[in-house]
Design an enzyme around this catalytic site. Structure first.
Site, PDB file in Angstrom:
ATOM      1  CE  LYS A   2       0.715  -5.360 -36.351  1.00 31.87           C
ATOM      2  NZ  LYS A   2       1.594  -4.158 -36.452  1.00 31.87           N
ATOM      3  CB  SER A  46       5.907  -3.278 -40.691  1.00 32.04           C
ATOM      4  OG  SER A  46       7.154  -3.053 -40.083  1.00 32.04           O
ATOM      5  CG  ASP A  47       4.589  -4.865 -34.226  1.00 32.77           C
ATOM      6  OD1 ASP A  47       3.429  -4.417 -34.186  1.00 32.77           O
ATOM      7  OD2 ASP A  47       5.336  -4.931 -33.219  1.00 32.77           O
ATOM      8  CB  THR A  48       8.680  -0.882 -34.845  1.00 36.37           C
ATOM      9  OG1 THR A  48       8.764  -0.877 -36.273  1.00 36.37           O
ATOM     10  CG2 THR A  48       9.992  -0.344 -34.274  1.00 36.37           C
ATOM     11  N   GLY A  51       9.971  -5.994 -37.522  1.00 41.73           N
ATOM     12  CA  GLY A  51       9.642  -7.188 -38.288  1.00 41.73           C
ATOM     13  C   GLY A  51       8.759  -6.801 -39.456  1.00 41.73           C
TER      14      GLY A  51
END
Length: 192
Positions: free
Chosen positions: A58, A75-77, A112
């Site tokens: 991203k 961010s990514d979850t 992350g």
């Protein structure tokens, strides 16, 4: 927080939870969102590495637009159970199935985060183990119908009713489960 004054901080996320957490940290930021960023990842990538991989992917979609004083946060979850990623549900029925699969068991939430400027970048992953009590079909139906968790990884928000009534223990950061590991983010921002 003077160490951030030199930056125009950009949060590349539509997530109201991430926006709320960053604001609660006292960080002044603007939200920017590009549509159509490819969020695919290699099929052989271990589940715990996926969120950091996606956070970096991203960030790289924005890098050419950054100015010298910009600091970008992406961010990514993901929710992982039995080594498999449990994504966002596409329907209420799928949300019920997801919660049912987590009911009475432990799972891990990985978030992350990538921080980029024009001259520096860092990324990291935080993990939190979440223990969910056994839930009846009636309780799962109540949660899904009342809270409509279709925009949440694993089909639940720990800050909502389900977290108050059905999460009996966590190991790690509560904010990480919400989608932004604030304490680690603060530490990393202080190094920029």
């Amino acid at each position: 927080m003077k160490f951030l004054d030199k930056y125009n901080i950009l949060l590349a996320s539509n997530s109201p939870r991430r926006q709320e957490l960053l604001a609660q940290m006292g960080v002044k930021f603007s939200v920017i969102v590009k549509q159509g960023i490819d969020e695919s990842f290699p099929v052989d990538l271990p589940a715990e590495n996926v969120p950091e991989y996606l956070a970096n992917k991203k960030a790289k979609a924005y890098i050419s637009d950054l100015k010298d004083n910009d600091l970008l946060i992406t961010s990514d979850t993901v929710v992982v159970s039995d080594g498999k990623i449990i994504g966002k549900p596409h329907s209420e029925d799928e949300a019920r199935e997801m919660i049912s699969s987590l009911s009475g068991r432990a799972h891990t939430v990985y978030t992350g985060v990538a921080i980029y400027t024009t001259t520096k970048s860092i990324s990291f992953t935080c993990d939190t183990k979440v223990y969910m009590s056994a839930m009846t079909d009636e309780l799962i139906n109540y949660y899904v119908e009342k809270y409509k968790p279709l925009d949440k990884a694993g089909a639940y928000g720990i800050q909502e009713w389900i977290g108050l009534t059905s999460i009996h223990r966590i190991e790690g950061s509560f904010q990480n489960v919400m989608g932004l590991p604030t304490q680690r983010l603060f530490d990393e921002l202080s190094k920029f």
